[in-house]
Write an enzyme that holds these catalytic residues in place. Structure first.
Site, PDB file in Angstrom:
ATOM      1  N   THR A  94       0.707  -1.186   0.081  1.00  0.00           N
ATOM      2  CA  THR A  94       0.100   0.147   0.095  1.00  0.00           C
ATOM      3  C   THR A  94       0.892   1.094   0.003  1.00  0.00           C
ATOM      4  O   THR A  94       1.505   1.351   0.897  1.00  0.00           O
ATOM      5  CB  THR A  94      -0.851   0.000   1.426  1.00  0.00           C
ATOM      6  OG1 THR A  94      -1.558  -1.337   1.270  1.00  0.00           O
ATOM      7  CG2 THR A  94      -1.943   1.251   1.162  1.00  0.00           C
ATOM      8  N   LYS A 169      -7.597   1.469  -3.096  1.00  0.00           N
ATOM      9  CA  LYS A 169      -7.519   1.074  -1.601  1.00  0.00           C
ATOM     10  C   LYS A 169      -7.439   2.226  -0.568  1.00  0.00           C
ATOM     11  O   LYS A 169      -8.123   2.193   0.301  1.00  0.00           O
ATOM     12  CB  LYS A 169      -5.964   0.669  -1.739  1.00  0.00           C
ATOM     13  CG  LYS A 169      -5.353   0.343  -0.247  1.00  0.00           C
ATOM     14  CD  LYS A 169      -5.677  -0.759   0.339  1.00  0.00           C
ATOM     15  CE  LYS A 169      -5.160  -0.814   1.812  1.00  0.00           C
ATOM     16  NZ  LYS A 169      -5.733  -1.933   2.459  1.00  0.00           N
ATOM     17  N   LYS A 244      -1.861   5.126   8.489  1.00  0.00           N
ATOM     18  CA  LYS A 244      -1.040   5.140   7.403  1.00  0.00           C
ATOM     19  C   LYS A 244      -1.847   5.427   6.284  1.00  0.00           C
ATOM     20  O   LYS A 244      -1.675   6.284   5.284  1.00  0.00           O
ATOM     21  CB  LYS A 244      -0.351   3.982   7.192  1.00  0.00           C
ATOM     22  CG  LYS A 244       0.554   3.704   6.002  1.00  0.00           C
ATOM     23  CD  LYS A 244       1.189   2.634   5.422  1.00  0.00           C
ATOM     24  CE  LYS A 244       1.515   2.424   4.286  1.00  0.00           C
ATOM     25  NZ  LYS A 244       2.058   0.998   3.803  1.00  0.00           N
TER      26      LYS A 244
HETATM   27  P1  NAD Z   1       6.183  -5.798   7.382  1.00  0.00           P
HETATM   28  O1  NAD Z   1       6.740  -4.472   7.802  1.00  0.00           O
HETATM   29  O2  NAD Z   1       5.666  -7.092   8.330  1.00  0.00           O
HETATM   30  O3  NAD Z   1       6.801  -6.325   6.003  1.00  0.00           O
HETATM   31  C1  NAD Z   1       7.567  -5.683   5.074  1.00  0.00           C
HETATM   32  C2  NAD Z   1       8.721  -6.296   4.961  1.00  0.00           C
HETATM   33  O4  NAD Z   1       9.571  -5.666   3.973  1.00  0.00           O
HETATM   34  C3  NAD Z   1       9.678  -6.510   5.993  1.00  0.00           C
HETATM   35  O5  NAD Z   1       9.906  -7.989   6.398  1.00  0.00           O
HETATM   36  C4  NAD Z   1      10.911  -5.620   5.798  1.00  0.00           C
HETATM   37  O6  NAD Z   1      12.294  -6.319   6.218  1.00  0.00           O
HETATM   38  C5  NAD Z   1      10.892  -5.810   4.291  1.00  0.00           C
HETATM   39  N1  NAD Z   1      11.616  -4.762   3.328  1.00  0.00           N
HETATM   40  C6  NAD Z   1      11.640  -3.544   3.793  1.00  0.00           C
HETATM   41  N2  NAD Z   1      12.613  -2.877   2.890  1.00  0.00           N
HETATM   42  C7  NAD Z   1      13.010  -3.707   2.117  1.00  0.00           C
HETATM   43  C8  NAD Z   1      13.810  -3.991   1.046  1.00  0.00           C
HETATM   44  N3  NAD Z   1      14.573  -2.750   0.343  1.00  0.00           N
HETATM   45  N4  NAD Z   1      14.098  -5.024   0.136  1.00  0.00           N
HETATM   46  C9  NAD Z   1      13.651  -6.244   0.636  1.00  0.00           C
HETATM   47  N5  NAD Z   1      12.920  -6.378   1.897  1.00  0.00           N
HETATM   48  C10 NAD Z   1      12.515  -4.965   2.426  1.00  0.00           C
HETATM   49  O7  NAD Z   1       4.714  -5.119   6.622  1.00  0.00           O
HETATM   50  P2  NAD Z   1       3.245  -5.907   6.199  1.00  0.00           P
HETATM   51  O8  NAD Z   1       2.366  -5.801   7.315  1.00  0.00           O
HETATM   52  O9  NAD Z   1       3.709  -7.113   5.741  1.00  0.00           O
HETATM   53  O10 NAD Z   1       2.604  -5.010   5.144  1.00  0.00           O
HETATM   54  C11 NAD Z   1       3.287  -4.891   3.750  1.00  0.00           C
HETATM   55  C12 NAD Z   1       2.380  -4.096   2.900  1.00  0.00           C
HETATM   56  O11 NAD Z   1       1.104  -4.283   3.046  1.00  0.00           O
HETATM   57  C13 NAD Z   1       2.387  -2.511   3.631  1.00  0.00           C
HETATM   58  O12 NAD Z   1       2.309  -1.469   2.571  1.00  0.00           O
HETATM   59  C14 NAD Z   1       0.982  -2.645   4.366  1.00  0.00           C
HETATM   60  O13 NAD Z   1       0.429  -1.330   4.354  1.00  0.00           O
HETATM   61  C15 NAD Z   1       0.185  -3.322   3.495  1.00  0.00           C
HETATM   62  N6  NAD Z   1      -0.871  -4.047   4.226  1.00  0.00           N
HETATM   63  C16 NAD Z   1      -0.742  -4.562   5.287  1.00  0.00           C
HETATM   64  C17 NAD Z   1      -1.886  -5.276   5.857  1.00  0.00           C
HETATM   65  C18 NAD Z   1      -1.681  -5.779   7.393  1.00  0.00           C
HETATM   66  O14 NAD Z   1      -2.775  -6.138   8.021  1.00  0.00           O
HETATM   67  N7  NAD Z   1      -0.475  -6.272   7.800  1.00  0.00           N
HETATM   68  C19 NAD Z   1      -3.087  -5.173   5.346  1.00  0.00           C
HETATM   69  C20 NAD Z   1      -3.351  -4.643   4.050  1.00  0.00           C
HETATM   70  C21 NAD Z   1      -2.107  -3.941   3.452  1.00  0.00           C
END
Ligand code: NAD
Length: 297
Positions: A94, A169, A244
């Site tokens: 997102t 979204k 966010k």
């Molecule tokens: P998270 O922080 O658990 O996971 C993100 C991952 O990306 C981490 O493991 C981090 O180490 C990795 N990362 C960061 N920079 C990187 C890079 N340069 N190279 C490789 N890996 C890298 O976040 P999440 O909860 O998995 O959410 C991910 C996305 O999904 C976000 O944009 C969030 O807004 C969206 N989202 C999350 C949810 C939820 O319920 N968690 C629901 C809908 C959407």
């Protein structure tokens, strides 16, 4: 079976990656966090030590990263430099609409098929493969992406050109925040007026006040068994994540000149809830802020 480079194996990405493996694809998994890579390996993916290694000779790339700056950096520095022409790229993070449009435009100029494909549904839906994908990008890219996204989700909807997946979204989540606050206010008022909350639910859920926030995710304990309200407002969908998305929505509203006064109020209320310790609570916990019972727990 396709070779897929998967970058970003956090709360959401780990389950999505595992579902692609289960479907028989050869998945090369990368995350900056080695523990996340190890978890993907135990789910059957090939762990690699760079984004470039994940993308080399891949048929498709999936990214699931925290924010726009990470997406831009990963695509500009690694993915676009390494991927073969014609590679399909799906960014499921997102992020802000402007970055999604810019990365999509750059991808098209370099001969890649790119979609912005953010998701609705949390970690449980990511694990279960029941996410909803909102997809922005050219028709040809959507057609190819559908095969992979439908493994990770129950619904895959083409929203329009590049950036419209992200637009869908943030518009959806702004509306969700507004209805959750409105529903919470109504329950808090009902209580003050001596109206039993279950009775109010029984009436309003069948009257014109009904919404998803009421009947699927009721912010007070009792009426809807599966609501986070019945488990101490454990997320679910955390307040920090809602905040966010509201910030992204308000930035997009300012940039486009849209009038969103209730979106702005919602952002202010969720920022207050976050400051008072509600960031890790489910976003429906805003009810406790509004009825005055929030103790920062
Ligand atoms: P998270 O922080 O658990 O996971 C993100 C991952 O990306 C981490 O493991 C981090 O180490 C990795 N990362 C960061 N920079 C990187 C890079 N340069 N190279 C490789 N890996 C890298 O976040 P999440 O909860 O998995 O959410 C991910 C996305 O999904 C976000 O944009 C969030 O807004 C969206 N989202 C999350 C949810 C939820 O319920 N968690 C629901 C809908 C959407």
């Amino acid at each position: 079976m396709a070779t897929i480079g998967f970058i970003g194996l956090g709360n959401m990405g780990s389950g999505m990656c595992a579902n692609l493996v289960k479907a028989g694809h050869n998945v090369r998994a990368f995350d900056l966090n080695p523990d996340a890579v190890a978890r993907a390996e135990s789910a059957g993916a090939d762990g690699v030590d760079s984004a470039a290694a994940a993308v080399t000779d891949a048929d498709a790339v999936v990214t699931m990263l925290p924010a726009g700056k990470h997406v831009r950096a990963v695509y500009e520095t690694d993915v676009f430099e390494t991927a073969a022409p014609g590679t399909l790229m799906m960014d499921c993070s997102t992020i802000d609409v402007d970055t999604a449009k810019a990365v999509g435009k750059l991808a098209a100029a370099k001969g890649f098929l790119f979609v912005d494909s953010p998701v609705s549904g949390g970690v449980a839906a990511a694990d279960a493969g029941t996410l909803t994908f909102m997809v922005g990008g050219p028709e040809e890219a959507f057609q190819r992406a559908e095969e992979f996204l439908s493994i990770m989700g129950k619904a895959v909807i083409h929203a329009g050109d590049a950036g419209t997946g992200q637009a869908a979204k943030i518009c959806n989540n702004m509306l969700l925040a507004i209805t959750m606050i409105g529903t919470s206010e109504a329950f808090a008022l009902a209580e003050k007026l001596g109206l039993d909350q279950q009775k109010f639910y029984d009436i309003s859920s069948k009257a014109s006040g009904q919404s998803w926030s009421m009947t699927s995710y009721c912010p007070v304990p009792g009426p809807v068994e599966t609501s986070p309200a019945n488990r101490g407002y454990q997320p679910g969908f955390a307040t920090a994540m809602m905040l966010k998305d509201l910030k992204l929505a308000m930035d997009a509203a300012a940039a486009s000149g849209a009038t969103t006064p209730l979106g702005a109020q919602s952002e202010a209320l969720y920022a207050m809830f976050d400051n008072l310790g509600g960031g890790t609570a489910d976003f429906s916990g805003i009810y406790k802020l509004l009825d005055g019972s929030w103790k920062g727990d």
